[in-house]
Design an enzyme around this catalytic site. Sequence first.
Site, PDB file in Angstrom:
ATOM      1  N   CYS A   1     -17.324 -74.606 -37.351  1.00 19.39           N
ATOM      2  CA  CYS A   1     -17.382 -73.446 -38.234  1.00 19.39           C
ATOM      3  C   CYS A   1     -16.457 -73.643 -39.426  1.00 19.39           C
ATOM      4  O   CYS A   1     -15.307 -74.066 -39.281  1.00 19.39           O
ATOM      5  CB  CYS A   1     -16.988 -72.197 -37.451  1.00 19.39           C
ATOM      6  SG  CYS A   1     -16.787 -70.725 -38.464  1.00 19.39           S
TER       7      CYS A   1
ATOM      8  N   GLN B   1      -2.378 -61.309 -36.943  1.00 17.68           N
ATOM      9  CA  GLN B   1      -3.380 -61.416 -38.006  1.00 17.68           C
ATOM     10  C   GLN B   1      -3.975 -62.823 -38.062  1.00 17.68           C
ATOM     11  O   GLN B   1      -3.249 -63.815 -37.932  1.00 17.68           O
ATOM     12  CB  GLN B   1      -2.758 -61.065 -39.355  1.00 17.68           C
ATOM     13  CG  GLN B   1      -2.380 -59.601 -39.503  1.00 17.68           C
ATOM     14  CD  GLN B   1      -3.563 -58.698 -39.815  1.00 17.68           C
ATOM     15  OE1 GLN B   1      -4.708 -59.136 -39.856  1.00 17.68           O
ATOM     16  NE2 GLN B   1      -3.285 -57.421 -40.033  1.00 17.68           N
TER      17      GLN B   1
ATOM     18  N   TYR C   1       1.781 -49.188 -33.455  1.00 16.06           N
ATOM     19  CA  TYR C   1       0.811 -50.270 -33.219  1.00 16.06           C
ATOM     20  C   TYR C   1       1.467 -51.598 -33.615  1.00 16.06           C
ATOM     21  O   TYR C   1       0.870 -52.408 -34.334  1.00 16.06           O
ATOM     22  CB  TYR C   1      -0.469 -50.050 -34.029  1.00 16.06           C
ATOM     23  CG  TYR C   1      -1.089 -48.680 -33.906  1.00 16.06           C
ATOM     24  CD1 TYR C   1      -1.948 -48.375 -32.844  1.00 16.06           C
ATOM     25  CD2 TYR C   1      -0.840 -47.695 -34.849  1.00 16.06           C
ATOM     26  CE1 TYR C   1      -2.533 -47.120 -32.735  1.00 16.06           C
ATOM     27  CE2 TYR C   1      -1.421 -46.437 -34.744  1.00 16.06           C
ATOM     28  CZ  TYR C   1      -2.265 -46.156 -33.689  1.00 16.06           C
ATOM     29  OH  TYR C   1      -2.848 -44.911 -33.592  1.00 16.06           O
TER      30      TYR C   1
ATOM     31  N   GLU D   1       3.994 -50.110 -29.005  1.00 15.04           N
ATOM     32  CA  GLU D   1       2.759 -50.872 -28.751  1.00 15.04           C
ATOM     33  C   GLU D   1       2.361 -50.648 -27.296  1.00 15.04           C
ATOM     34  O   GLU D   1       3.222 -50.585 -26.405  1.00 15.04           O
ATOM     35  CB  GLU D   1       2.992 -52.358 -29.021  1.00 15.04           C
ATOM     36  CG  GLU D   1       1.897 -53.303 -28.563  1.00 15.04           C
ATOM     37  CD  GLU D   1       0.566 -53.035 -29.246  1.00 15.04           C
ATOM     38  OE1 GLU D   1      -0.435 -52.867 -28.535  1.00 15.04           O
ATOM     39  OE2 GLU D   1       0.543 -53.006 -30.485  1.00 15.04           O
TER      40      GLU D   1
ATOM     41  N   CYS E   1      -7.924 -52.092 -41.411  1.00 13.71           N
ATOM     42  CA  CYS E   1      -8.971 -53.117 -41.499  1.00 13.71           C
ATOM     43  C   CYS E   1     -10.346 -52.491 -41.672  1.00 13.71           C
ATOM     44  O   CYS E   1     -11.357 -53.191 -41.608  1.00 13.71           O
ATOM     45  CB  CYS E   1      -8.952 -54.031 -40.276  1.00 13.71           C
ATOM     46  SG  CYS E   1      -9.195 -53.175 -38.708  1.00 13.71           S
TER      47      CYS E   1
END
Length: 454
Positions: free
Chosen positions: A159, A282, A311, A332, A407
């Site tokens: 990929c 990320q 988070y 978290e 996001c």
Amino acid sequence: MELSKNDNIELNIDALTSEGSGVGRYNGLAVFVRGTAPGDKIEAHIIKRSKNYAVGIVNKIISSGASRIESDCPYSKRCGGCSFRHISYDEELKYKKNRVQEALTRIGGIDVKVDEIIAADSVNGYRNKAQYPVSVSDSKMLAGFYAYKSHRIIPCVDCRLQPVEFEAVLNGFSKWVEECNISSYDENTGNGYLRHIYIRKAFETGELMACAVVNSNSVRHADTLVRYLTEIKGMAGICFNFNTENSNVVLGNKTVTVWGRDYICDILLGKKFVISPHSFYQVNHSQCERLYAKAAELAELKGGEVMLDLYCGVGTIGLTMADRVKKLIGIEIVPEAIENARLNAKLNDIDNAEFICADAPKGAEILKKQGINPNVIILDPPRKGCGKELFDTVEQMSPEKIVYISCDPATLARDLAILKEKNYIAQRVTAVDMFPRTPHVETVCLLSRKEFRR
């Protein structure tokens, strides 16, 4: 002419959906066609007709729009990943910035102009994580990605979005499957062993982690897999994750390390971070640094603040700013991530950080009862955004500023509208192209309480 399934029609593409499909109109009816670009004139074959829209596939491109380019990936027409391989990067950036702007205006009623999007240096080889579904037939393994809106695997070991080492890891798994007669999981019957291959890479250190996600509670032929994978430069940990649930969730709750470490180590904005299989991190290292740097710029920390990182994952956002605040508190829900966050604080000699294992609303409620009122709150929720319960707690904490990282432009816009009702006004919004060639876009937003507006 009334449009029906199996009709062939000429169509002018004039827009893109949030998933990157082209949109044209036929007698006022919206027709969605993947693999098209604004300005294209095409012949489309209709494969679905509903009351309010139709879906087509490209029979042929009659004339190309100005943004159309030749895809450099042989899998892009079939794979469900890259929606922009056939569109210029400049056009992709314009689309993503406009997508954020339109969501804020149309969904959130937010009157703020989106800053110039932060572009990526490279659109290839940037992903530090991959999850490959697998299928085994006659001891031959196929690994790749699902076709668009299906669970049909498109074989792809090279990929364009993944680093070159991932192909070597897949080849090692393939040898293991063939030598040890490993079966693949069948989601229809619930039988079979290997479900997914999960790989992570730390871009700064070069460390790799490989994980076999299996439909079992036992490890099989680990010595053979270790023999093949340890030939790969940078391999730091090999593990098995047990997932026997009949669900689309990739990872199960239990992971066993069969060789090396149960984490890899990376460096982000000068800070060291350990990352385990369950930890959120990320996927684009260089763009992540730009995103977090922008978040710190917007926060305008002076050194005396108490900052709450909701988070928080493995603590990346907060810890990169910890030397600019008086106190950092991270919350978290994933226990392994909190363990990583605490270790990350120690690795970086950060002694002003505290991490709490709880979901965001419950953790924020704990702090409120302790009388802790942060000056700045960092929000980096999952794609579904934040819940009303969390915003009620945030309002009661009454921080001066909120830095919201998202996001999904739609859930961001929805949440900004809720925060506006609670007197938190969006002042700066910047889109960041964290996921080049895909339809996804990251956004960072500064909100200030009305009496603290600049």
